[in-house]
Design an enzyme around this catalytic site. Structure first.
Site, mmCIF file in Angstrom:
data_model
loop_
_atom_site.group_PDB
_atom_site.id
_atom_site.type_symbol
_atom_site.label_atom_id
_atom_site.label_comp_id
_atom_site.label_asym_id
_atom_site.label_seq_id
_atom_site.Cartn_x
_atom_site.Cartn_y
_atom_site.Cartn_z
ATOM 1 N N SER A 117 0.842 -1.196 0.000
ATOM 2 C CA SER A 117 0.000 0.000 0.000
ATOM 3 C C SER A 117 0.875 1.243 0.000
ATOM 4 O O SER A 117 2.027 1.218 0.457
ATOM 5 C CB SER A 117 -0.903 0.021 1.235
ATOM 6 O OG SER A 117 -0.130 0.238 2.415
ATOM 7 N N ASP A 118 0.316 2.331 -0.510
ATOM 8 C CA ASP A 118 0.940 3.620 -0.262
ATOM 9 C C ASP A 118 0.753 3.937 1.219
ATOM 10 O O ASP A 118 -0.062 3.335 1.914
ATOM 11 C CB ASP A 118 0.301 4.703 -1.143
ATOM 12 C CG ASP A 118 1.239 5.890 -1.361
ATOM 13 O OD1 ASP A 118 2.195 6.057 -0.576
ATOM 14 O OD2 ASP A 118 1.005 6.656 -2.315
ATOM 15 N N TRP A 119 1.517 4.900 1.728
ATOM 16 C CA TRP A 119 1.534 5.214 3.153
ATOM 17 C C TRP A 119 0.227 5.933 3.517
ATOM 18 O O TRP A 119 0.055 7.107 3.241
ATOM 19 C CB TRP A 119 2.737 6.070 3.463
ATOM 20 C CG TRP A 119 4.025 5.341 3.739
ATOM 21 C CD1 TRP A 119 4.896 5.615 4.762
ATOM 22 C CD2 TRP A 119 4.609 4.245 3.027
ATOM 23 N NE1 TRP A 119 5.981 4.749 4.718
ATOM 24 C CE2 TRP A 119 5.818 3.894 3.662
ATOM 25 C CE3 TRP A 119 4.215 3.498 1.916
ATOM 26 C CZ2 TRP A 119 6.635 2.846 3.230
ATOM 27 C CZ3 TRP A 119 5.028 2.449 1.475
ATOM 28 C CH2 TRP A 119 6.215 2.142 2.139
ATOM 29 N N GLY A 120 -0.694 5.191 4.119
ATOM 30 C CA GLY A 120 -2.006 5.731 4.457
ATOM 31 C C GLY A 120 -3.090 5.325 3.487
ATOM 32 O O GLY A 120 -4.194 5.880 3.528
ATOM 33 N N ALA A 121 -2.825 4.331 2.631
ATOM 34 C CA ALA A 121 -3.800 3.928 1.607
ATOM 35 C C ALA A 121 -4.527 2.640 1.939
ATOM 36 O O ALA A 121 -5.291 2.139 1.118
ATOM 37 C CB ALA A 121 -3.095 3.784 0.251
#
Length: 794
Positions: free
Chosen positions: A306-310
């Site tokens: 995941s992207d950071w916070g996704a």
């Protein structure tokens, strides 16, 4: 090297060949002390007896199966949960009893613990695509920065992309990292996108080839790279929540095709899913994107992070294809920690699925040598910064685009006075902002002019164009300041970048610059547009009244050269009144030297635009950007990418009949070239095209032959023509070179969603040799039979 993915796709696919490819493609370059897997001795008998997965004679899949069967559920869960490796107070405030990962590298992107019992190494993750980045820190790592991603794409040179990737991958490994979050691939659907500078432009072939080769270079160092942001992450406005609607066919023929080509060339160990929604679902829990397209249709073996916070859930995200939650505590919950363990124990996520998640991560680690060449911590003292400076300088020189020249460039040796104006050209060059920020050796020579946190600090690299010019001319070269008096700010109403300036101070600077310009033989104005992650530009104008500055200077002296340092396209209301325009992008830590060498003729510019420069926003599919930054993270704004569909960039302009300010593929030289001898013929399920380029000028240089294909009769394409191949050839005066490109059949086809096939319609096709999307040189017609290819284009 052919620039077409059909040629590159099958080359050197396995890890055992990756370092061989590095040696061949960057022969003669010194890249410091790189890992040397191919020279390793055979594993000791006792080590393979107790840990058979350490037998390097086995395939990555075989080794993965051996270690996976020895792992407990908690150990598997260890691999699928990553931490943000930066000790910030906001994490402690947001998460009760938050514990910073002590074994992570400080102020870096992330850390995933290893499993000592089984010899599974940890994953140390660093941003990003231009070098080894550092999160905001009082003592950042000081490393070499490549030119921006769009500048590398402007080189139209896969070898240049590979060399740059190999260099930053080397610095990552010697800095203690074995995962590099590079490989930005989002097509330019909006010229205002704050992260366009990280990506590869607007065309799926060009972006895919350039980014694929950059990723291949990174991974030649036993460093996993990511390909991101999958998919349709075309704007920063409401990036966490916006829902992009697009049909399967349009997506497969545009953004997804770019990703597919880059994947086939670069073989990235990881793919990062995006923040945004696509057709109603978050990208990081989209069964369509992650399971259907990526893993089933393309046969991807690596893992999705995941992207950071996704990450937004546990059971849906795991079952719909997410393999690793990254950057805790950016998300609202640690979804892939205790909650995932309970979901597996209760059967909501199957044992087979958690094995698949952990197995994909292990496979990528084996495939890229992370087990066999375990990263040895910080060895930055072994980095060859001198050699790396030459790599980034060459990349900058190849990506600089000469947009206009009435003859004032290269700067005349007879010039007695040259005035250089603006953009801190006396001390350095600009870089883009955000998580990809690389800090240079010696740090920024200019104090942060943004001053409002992320995506700052606004950072300049200490490579002075002024000093570079002074070293190459006998003229009297003076500098006139036109600096940002107030700093770029964020408009609270729109949430986008804006500028509030002291009009009196700025007007005084403009008047002083025009006065100095009036008596000079030549004037060089440096203009900048600072862009960064999380924010989009409000429009396509240069900020801080720089258009007024250029207009006033050009009025005072018609021999005015404008050097742009921008994140992407800008409008130029003054363009008819200046003598030359050079697009230098964000040129990296040796960028000032590169610009000076191009301005003075020591280097002949050879870059070509990887994106269309519109004459105005009214020519674009969305003159008003969709979404509103005032919305919170519980909102659900919508965006319709079916407006342009697969007709991205120059295809949209062709379809609508718009005349751009500067066309996709445009780029001038100090020499002249003749493109001739175009021929084309069917070849297998596609066609090949051959042509000759001759340097008819008096200066050595390079030209890009661009091959476009257009159906004579309607074939159901999204636009009249598509870029189908290209080749960049360097030539001495009077010399000729011949190129042959093999067209990927997907670029002749349309995608049928029902059958999941690519279909080439029988009929006549124009094969066009050109120097840009609007500058054809010659064309021939080829008759093709109908063809049906599978979802992989085979």
């Amino acid at each position: 090297m052919s620039s077409t993915p059909s040629t590159v796709r099958g080359a050197l696919p396995r890890f055992a060949h990756k370092l061989a490819a590095t040696t061949a493609l960057i022969a003669g370059m010194t890249l410091g002390t790189a890992p040397a897997v191919l020279a390793q001795a055979a594993p000791a008998a006792e080590s393979t007896a107790s840990r058979p997965w350490m037998d390097t004679r086995l395939s990555a899949s075989e080794r993965t199966a051996l270690v996976l069967k020895e792992m407990t559920l908690p150990e598997k869960l260890t691999l699928v949960f990553g931490y943000f490796s930066t000790d910030n107070q906001w994490q402690k405030n947001a998460v009760k009893n938050y514990v910073y990962p002590e074994k992570g590298l400080p102020f870096s992107a992330g850390y995933v613990p290893g499993i000592d019992r089984l010899g599974v190494p940890a994953q140390w993750q660093t941003d990003a695509g231009i070098g080894v980045a550092t999160q905001t820190s009082p003592t950042p790592r000081q490393r070499t920065a490549l030119p921006s991603g769009i500048a590398t794409a402007a080189s139209w040179n896969p070898r240049n992309a590979f060399a740059g990737g190999a260099m930053i991958g080397n610095e990552a490994w010697l800095s203690g990292f074995n995962v590099q979050l590079a490989g930005g691939m989002n097509l330019m659907r909006d010229a205002r996108n704050g992260r366009n500078f990280e990506y590869g432009g607007e065309d799926p072939l060009l972006a895919g080839v350039i980014t694929g080769n950059a990723m291949k270079g990174i991974q030649s160092n036993n460093v996993i790279t990511t390909m991101k942001h999958f998919a349709f992450n075309g704007q920063e406005t409401n990036r966490f929540t916006i829902d992009h609607k697009i049909s399967d066919q349009a997506g497969r023929q545009s953004d997804l095709l770019a990703f597919q080509i880059a994947y086939e060339i670069g073989d990235p160990g990881s793919i990062m899913c995006a923040y945004n929604r696509v057709n109603g679902f978050y990208a990081c829990e989209s069964n369509y994107l992650l399971n259907e397209v990526l893993k089933q249709d393309w046969g991807y073996k690596g893992y999705v992070m995941s992207d950071w916070g996704a990450t937004h859930s546990t059971i849906p995200a795991a079952n719909q294809g997410l393999d690793q939650q990254s950057g805790w505590a950016f998300d609202r919950s640690n979804y892939f920690e205790g909650a995932l363990r309970e979901a597996v124990n209760n059967g909501y996520v199957s044992q087979a699925r958690i094995d698949d998640m952990a197995g994909r991560i292990l496979w990528a680690m084996f495939d890229n040598g992370l087990f066999d060449n375990v990263v040895k911590g910080d060895q930055a003292d072994k980095i060859d910064y001198t050699a790396h400076a030459k790599v980034t300088q060459t990349g900058a020189e190849e990506g600089i685009v000469l947009l206009k020249n009435t003859g004032v460039l290269p700067l005349a040796k007879t010039a007695k006075s040259i005035v250089v104006i603006g953009a801190h050209a006396d001390v350095g060059v600009l870089s883009g902002g955000g998580s990809s920020q690389v800090y240079p050796i010696g740090l920024s020579p200019v104090k942060d002019e943004f001053g409002k946190g992320f995506p700052g600090p606004k950072t300049w690299y200490p490579s002075s164009p002024l000093k570079g010019i002074q070293a190459r001319t006998k003229a009297n070269v003076t500098y006139v300041d036109f600096s940002d008096q107030t700093g770029r700010t964020v408009d609270p109403a729109s949430g986008r970048f804006s500028d509030t300036v002291d009009q009196g101070v700025v007007q005084a600077q403009i008047d002083a610059a025009a006065k100095a310009a009036a008596t000079a033989d030549v004037v060089v104005v440096f203009a900048e547009q600072w862009m960064g992650e999380a924010y989009d530009a409000p429009d396509l104008n240069l900020p801080h009244r720089q258009n007024d500055l250029i207009a006033a200077v050009a009025k005072a002296n018609p021999k005015t050269v404008v050097v742009l340092q921008t994140g992407g396209p800008v409008v130029m209301p003054w363009v008819d009144n200046v003598a030359a325009v050079l697009e230098a992008w964000y040129p990296g830590t040796s960028g000032g030297e590169a610009i000076a060498r191009v301005l003075t003729g020591e280097v002949n510019p050879s870059g070509h635009l990887p994106a269309t420069f519109p004459a105005s926003l009214d020519q674009t599919p969305r003159p008003i950007m969709e979404g509103d930054m005032k919305l919170d993270n519980d909102s659900h704004p919508h965006s319709d990418y079916n407006i342009d569909g697969a007709a991205v960039g120059y295809k949209w302009f062709d379809k609508k009949g718009y005349k751009p300010l500067f066309a996709f593929g445009h780029g001038l030289s100090y020499s002249t070239f003749q493109l001739s001898g175009l021929s084309a013929k069917p070849a297998g399920k596609s066609l090949t095209a051959s042509f000759t380029i001759k340097n008819t000028g008096k200066m050595a240089g390079a030209e890009v032959g661009q091959v476009y294909v257009s159906p004579v009769s309607d074939a159901g394409w999204e636009a009249p023509k598509r870029l189908a191949g290209f080749e960049k050839i360097s030539l001495k005066p009077g010399k000729s070179g011949k190129a042959t490109v093999t067209v990927d059949p997907r670029l002749l086809a349309t995608f049928d969603s029902a059958s999941k096939t690519w279909n080439v319609k029988a009929g006549d096709y124009k094969v066009i040799l050109a120097t840009s999307a609007t500058e054809p040189v010659s064309e021939v017609v080829v008759t093709l039979e109908a063809q049906t290819l599978n979802v992989k284009g085979q």
